[in-house]
Design a protein around this motif. Sequence first.
Motif, mmCIF file in Angstrom:
data_model
loop_
_atom_site.group_PDB
_atom_site.id
_atom_site.type_symbol
_atom_site.label_atom_id
_atom_site.label_comp_id
_atom_site.label_asym_id
_atom_site.label_seq_id
_atom_site.Cartn_x
_atom_site.Cartn_y
_atom_site.Cartn_z
ATOM 1 N N MET A 186 8.226 21.748 1.313
ATOM 2 C CA MET A 186 8.702 20.551 1.874
ATOM 3 C C MET A 186 9.285 19.538 1.013
ATOM 4 O O MET A 186 10.066 18.948 0.960
ATOM 5 N N THR A 187 8.235 19.001 0.237
ATOM 6 C CA THR A 187 8.501 18.289 -1.055
ATOM 7 C C THR A 187 9.306 18.707 -1.864
ATOM 8 O O THR A 187 10.198 17.726 -2.415
ATOM 9 N N SER A 188 9.321 19.934 -2.357
ATOM 10 C CA SER A 188 10.383 20.267 -3.332
ATOM 11 C C SER A 188 11.766 20.237 -2.942
ATOM 12 O O SER A 188 12.739 20.042 -3.517
ATOM 13 N N ALA A 189 11.797 20.833 -1.514
ATOM 14 C CA ALA A 189 13.155 20.535 -0.964
ATOM 15 C C ALA A 189 13.795 19.174 -0.757
ATOM 16 O O ALA A 189 15.104 19.006 -1.128
ATOM 17 N N ILE A 190 12.952 18.210 -0.516
ATOM 18 C CA ILE A 190 13.074 16.630 -0.448
ATOM 19 C C ILE A 190 13.672 16.295 -1.882
ATOM 20 O O ILE A 190 14.477 15.630 -1.957
ATOM 21 N N GLU A 191 12.758 16.740 -2.793
ATOM 22 C CA GLU A 191 13.031 16.475 -4.308
ATOM 23 C C GLU A 191 14.499 17.064 -4.525
ATOM 24 O O GLU A 191 15.229 16.156 -5.278
ATOM 25 N N GLU A 192 14.871 18.285 -4.105
ATOM 26 C CA GLU A 192 16.072 18.850 -4.624
ATOM 27 C C GLU A 192 17.242 18.157 -3.922
ATOM 28 O O GLU A 192 18.311 17.635 -4.764
ATOM 29 N N ARG A 201 9.928 12.053 9.553
ATOM 30 C CA ARG A 201 9.258 11.557 8.736
ATOM 31 C C ARG A 201 7.917 11.214 8.553
ATOM 32 O O ARG A 201 6.973 11.613 7.762
ATOM 33 N N ARG A 202 7.638 10.791 9.835
ATOM 34 C CA ARG A 202 6.089 10.126 9.830
ATOM 35 C C ARG A 202 5.210 11.320 10.214
ATOM 36 O O ARG A 202 4.048 11.254 9.963
ATOM 37 N N ALA A 254 5.440 14.503 0.616
ATOM 38 C CA ALA A 254 6.799 14.692 1.113
ATOM 39 C C ALA A 254 7.056 13.319 1.584
ATOM 40 O O ALA A 254 8.257 12.826 1.187
ATOM 41 N N LYS A 255 6.425 12.459 2.171
ATOM 42 C CA LYS A 255 6.718 11.012 2.746
ATOM 43 C C LYS A 255 6.964 10.171 1.137
ATOM 44 O O LYS A 255 7.750 9.301 1.258
ATOM 45 N N GLN A 263 0.673 -1.123 -0.055
ATOM 46 C CA GLN A 263 -0.172 -0.042 -0.008
ATOM 47 C C GLN A 263 0.845 1.225 0.089
ATOM 48 O O GLN A 263 0.612 2.014 -0.835
ATOM 49 N N PRO A 264 1.937 1.459 0.914
ATOM 50 C CA PRO A 264 2.530 2.685 0.931
ATOM 51 C C PRO A 264 3.496 2.521 -0.301
ATOM 52 O O PRO A 264 3.774 3.778 -0.962
ATOM 53 N N ALA A 265 3.677 1.476 -1.055
ATOM 54 C CA ALA A 265 4.707 1.344 -2.332
ATOM 55 C C ALA A 265 3.757 2.044 -3.310
ATOM 56 O O ALA A 265 4.263 2.931 -4.059
ATOM 57 N N ARG A 266 2.371 1.453 -3.375
ATOM 58 C CA ARG A 266 1.773 1.909 -4.434
ATOM 59 C C ARG A 266 1.227 3.515 -4.483
ATOM 60 O O ARG A 266 1.250 4.101 -5.340
ATOM 61 N N GLU A 267 1.120 4.072 -3.175
ATOM 62 C CA GLU A 267 0.924 5.494 -2.985
ATOM 63 C C GLU A 267 1.878 6.245 -3.460
ATOM 64 O O GLU A 267 1.879 7.172 -4.145
ATOM 65 N N ALA A 268 3.320 5.755 -3.071
ATOM 66 C CA ALA A 268 4.397 6.476 -3.523
ATOM 67 C C ALA A 268 4.755 6.468 -5.284
ATOM 68 O O ALA A 268 4.897 7.603 -5.863
#
Lengths: 83, 196
Positions: B60-66, B110-111, B117-118, A60-65
């Motif tokens: 946050m997501t763009s910073a992690i992507e970078e 992370r959580r 972002a996750k 599930q988390p893999a598919r979401e990612a």
Amino acid sequence: MIKCIACGMPMNAKEDFACGDITKNYCKFCMREDGSMQSYREKLNSMTEFIIKTQGIKEQPAREAAKSMMAKLPAWQNKIDDM
Amino acid sequence: MAESKRKIQKELTRKHILDTAIKKFGHNGFVKTRTLDIATAANISHGSLFAHFPTMDDLMTSAIEEFGNRLCTRLHDEVSKKQSLPDILQAHLNGILDFEDFYTHLIIERRLLPESAKNTYIVIQSTISFHIGLAAEKEIQQGKIKNMPLHMLFNAWMGMIHYYLSNGDLFQQNGSIIKAYGPELLANYLLFIKST
Ligand SMILES: [Zn+2]
């Protein structure tokens, strides 16, 4: 740098491209056996399997990612709400 | 002409915001940093920051992507030079070292991060594991290292690094954990996976 439209992988060498054809805009991992590009569903499944294989996490988390990653790629801009 | 100049300027500002955000997240963590802190540190208006990144989630997501792009480009280059597994692992450590404070907050918090972002974090870790796997494959075939499934090879390596980083205060008063312990972690990991 040229990136695969379907998975985002950088394509530098000729053999990174589908069929080794540098005019193609998708990579060898995103092609079907006949050389055509995988569908959204096929790519989502293979991307999910890739994440599970590389990290051992749950489906599930893999598919979401995988979905979230594909939503940013040019090939799937109209496919986001498909599934 | 004026149009392309504006485009370049826009790209530069975006990059400047991202670099500043990476620093701020590295200092104060993701959860505690506010968009206003980043705008102030970047010396731009709050409005201008929102023009580039409409929400904190985007930023946050763009910073992690970078961070991921820079780390994965480095690994990709190493793998295309047909480097050995120890070289790839060293490149991974070097890539983390450049962003050590940022990365440490990323794994500890992370959580608590937004879904996008996750998800970005998961994709980055898979890309790293894939590159490690490419180098390991050859050495498994040559019988140099144990034949382990890729996810265990990767998770064992990450387990060591993340244990030291997330408990960094116990291992090192000041300064970089990767600098102080990277060589020991790498040498011992190679011993663990070596064929007997
Ligand atoms: Zn691809």
